[in-house]
Design an enzyme around this catalytic site. Structure first.
Site, PDB file in Angstrom:
ATOM      1  CE  LYS A 147      26.385  33.271  29.814  1.00  0.00           C
ATOM      2  NZ  LYS A 147      27.115  34.447  30.303  1.00  0.00           N
TER       3      LYS A 147
HETATM    4  C1  LIG Z   1      27.231  34.807  31.683  1.00  0.00           C
HETATM    5  C2  LIG Z   1      28.312  35.768  32.051  1.00  0.00           C
HETATM    6  C3  LIG Z   1      28.769  35.904  33.384  1.00  0.00           C
HETATM    7  C4  LIG Z   1      28.154  35.150  34.538  1.00  0.00           C
HETATM    8  O1  LIG Z   1      28.470  33.776  34.514  1.00  0.00           O
HETATM    9  P1  LIG Z   1      27.646  32.726  35.404  1.00  0.00           P
HETATM   10  O2  LIG Z   1      28.162  31.406  35.023  1.00  0.00           O
HETATM   11  O3  LIG Z   1      26.202  32.934  35.007  1.00  0.00           O
HETATM   12  O4  LIG Z   1      27.861  33.064  36.829  1.00  0.00           O
HETATM   13  C5  LIG Z   1      29.817  36.790  33.638  1.00  0.00           C
HETATM   14  N1  LIG Z   1      30.367  37.523  32.646  1.00  0.00           N
HETATM   15  C6  LIG Z   1      29.945  37.431  31.361  1.00  0.00           C
HETATM   16  C7  LIG Z   1      30.576  38.290  30.328  1.00  0.00           C
HETATM   17  C8  LIG Z   1      28.917  36.550  31.009  1.00  0.00           C
HETATM   18  O5  LIG Z   1      28.507  36.478  29.727  1.00  0.00           O
END
Ligand SMILES: *Cc1c(COP(=O)(O)O)cnc(C)c1O
Length: 501
Positions: A116
């Site tokens: 993120k």
């Molecule tokens: C948020 C997240 C995901 C999922 O990503 P999306 O864009 O919501 O599909 C997968 N792995 C981790 C570690 C995350 O923090």
């Protein structure tokens, strides 16, 4: 470039408006009216530059109401070697196993050790500039309900950003000890963190209620403030994610792993469908992609959807060792439906209403055909996730986190079932140290220590890898936030936090 709403095509806004507003008034998500299209010479030009150069090119093409200087400054501030540990914020680790060629695109070298950061390090720069263009002088108040990764990444992105305040709510029972510690020790003068007695839904519902509370909105307006959102339905979070798929492709060509123009597959551990959708946009813009492999954990609502065309959220909710994918309503899927239905906003609105009212919808034959053309879905439970972590470590000397392991497992299922050996980019979305307990249990038969930092030490000792500095430094960090409240106290907490209560 202008943006439409997925639920009402007649809504037309600028990029700055889309980012400042977050979501359209009728509940739809903002989508670009048309996509930039890159031909061979555009892609060749990208080979010659670095991550930041590629980011400036791509984001500049979408944010046509931003000046080149605004984009350049935002990108340069976000993707520094200081924040991401190296000049390339998204390096690749290659694993070749038999005929399978995997390129693990590591998106977790940022300040909070989860992918993120790739979007939330730049969103504050885009958001403050968007506010300036659309509602100059107002202060943005970012409210976030989080089950872990988003809250910390948003705090780290927005800390001490002029013209913003950020408040994060997390459920007392719903985050890992490391995630809790990351948030409780957050630095910055404009941040606050509050634990909510209850689960993630209680926190999320509480935030949504505040967003739509007319009395609170009025109080903010009187004080020259405006609510804004940092979650993944904001276009400003999706756009930065398109960049790393192009960048990974360029790196693979430059590193001699694929030929120029050769197709790749993309496999993504998926929750809200933001990350995988970004790769779909990249393909629509000219990136040579053969197949998108959508990987889920036991919450396999997307696997079933891709197989059958029916999206049914009325099912058991599993709490898994890959908690960032524990999700039953995948909100960015709405954008995909808009694009593969031929931008039929009336149809998307109907489907989303059905999901809201009945918890289920089925797409028509034309949409299903498009889905089949591009997507393959698969899932992996906790037991197989742990087996995959153990095997990857033992056989390939690669330490994967739980989310990444779900993706690797599903990619392997895909390769077995289809025989397709196209080189595959697998999104690696978190540092294994963020989920130390499950990872340690997967690579070690030893007794697991109780305390989180003893676990990360044990994992480091066992595997000879280093605990990432942002996590190691939390051990001695001062705890700043310990407030706990009930969900119905959230409005009062927000007003008090903003000193306008
Ligand atoms: C948020 C997240 C995901 C999922 O990503 P999306 O864009 O919501 O599909 C997968 N792995 C981790 C570690 C995350 O923090």
């Amino acid at each position: 470039m202008k943006y439409n709403s997925t639920r009402d095509k007649s809504t037309v806004v600028s990029a700055a408006q889309a980012i400042a507003q977050g979501i359209s008034v009728e509940g739809g998500l903002f989508v670009p009216q048309e996509l930039p299209s890159y031909d061979e010479s555009d892609l060749r030009a990208m080979l010659e530059t670095d991550y930041r150069g590629r980011a400036k090119k791509i984001m500049g093409d979408f944010l046509s109401d931003f000046s080149a200087e605004e984009i350049s400054d935002s990108v340069d501030a976000a993707y520094t070697a200081e924040k991401f540990g190296a000049e390339n914020p998204a390096p690749i680790s290659y694993i070749e196993s038999g005929e399978k060629k995997m390129a693990l695109l590591e998106l977790w070298h940022g300040p909070t050790c989860a992918f993120k950061d790739m979007a939330l390090q730049i969103l504050p720069h885009l958001l403050t500039r968007s506010m300036k263009k659309t509602c100059d002088g107002k202060q943005a108040v970012i409210l976030v309900a989080t089950s872990g990764d988003t809250g910390k990444a948003a705090l780290e992105g927005f800390k001490d950003v002029d013209g913003t305040k950020i408040m994060v709510f997390y459920p007392t029972g719903g985050v890992s000890p490391m995630q809790k510690r990351q948030m409780a020790t957050q630095k910055g003068e404009n941040v606050s963190v509050v634990a909510i007695r209850g689960n993630f839904d209680d926190a999320q519902t509480g935030v949504k209620k505040i967003f739509t509370n007319a009395e609170i909105k009025e109080k903010l307006a009187q004080n020259n403030m405006l609510f804004s959102s940092a979650n993944s339905i904001n276009w400003g979070r999706l756009l930065p994610q398109i960049v790393y798929y192009f960048s990974a492709y360029c790196d693979m060509v430059n590193e001699g792993r694929i030929g120029f123009g050769e197709k790749i597959n993309v496999c993504v551990p998926t929750g809200n469908f933001g990350n995988i959708l970004a790769s779909f946009y990249a393909m629509k813009m000219g990136l040579p992609v053969n197949k998108f492999i959508c990987a889920s954990n036991s919450n396999n609502v997307l696997t079933d959807f891709i197989k059958t065309g029916t999206y049914d959220k009325k099912r058991h909710f599993y709490t898994t060792i890959s908690p960032s994918m524990d999700i039953l309503v995948s909100s960015n899927l709405e954008r995909l439906l808009y694009h593969i239905s031929g931008e039929d906003s009336a149809k998307v609105a109907d489907l989303m209403n059905a999901l809201n009212n009945d918890g289920v919808y089925t797409v028509d034959g034309k949409i299903k055909e498009e889905l089949d053309k591009y997507f393959w879905g698969g899932c992996c439970d906790d037991e197989n996730t742990q087996k995959t972590i153990g095997r990857l470590y033992k056989e390939e000397n690669y330490l994967a986190d739980t989310h990444t392991a779900v993706a690797v497992n599903v990619y392997e299922q895909y390769a077995e079932q289809t025989g397709d050996m196209t080189p595959t980019v697998i999104a690696s979305t978190a540092s294994p140290y963020k989920f130390a307990k499950a990872v340690l249990m997967s690579v070690s038969d030893d007794q697991i220590p109780e305390d989180e930092f003893s676990m990360t030490d044990a994992l480091s000792a066992k595997t000879g890898t280093a605990v990432p500095a942002p996590l190691a430094s939390l051990r001695d960090a001062k705890e700043r936030f310990s407030e706990v409240c009930d969900a119905d106290e959230m409005p009062a907490v927000v007003l008090k936090g903003l000193s306008i209560g």
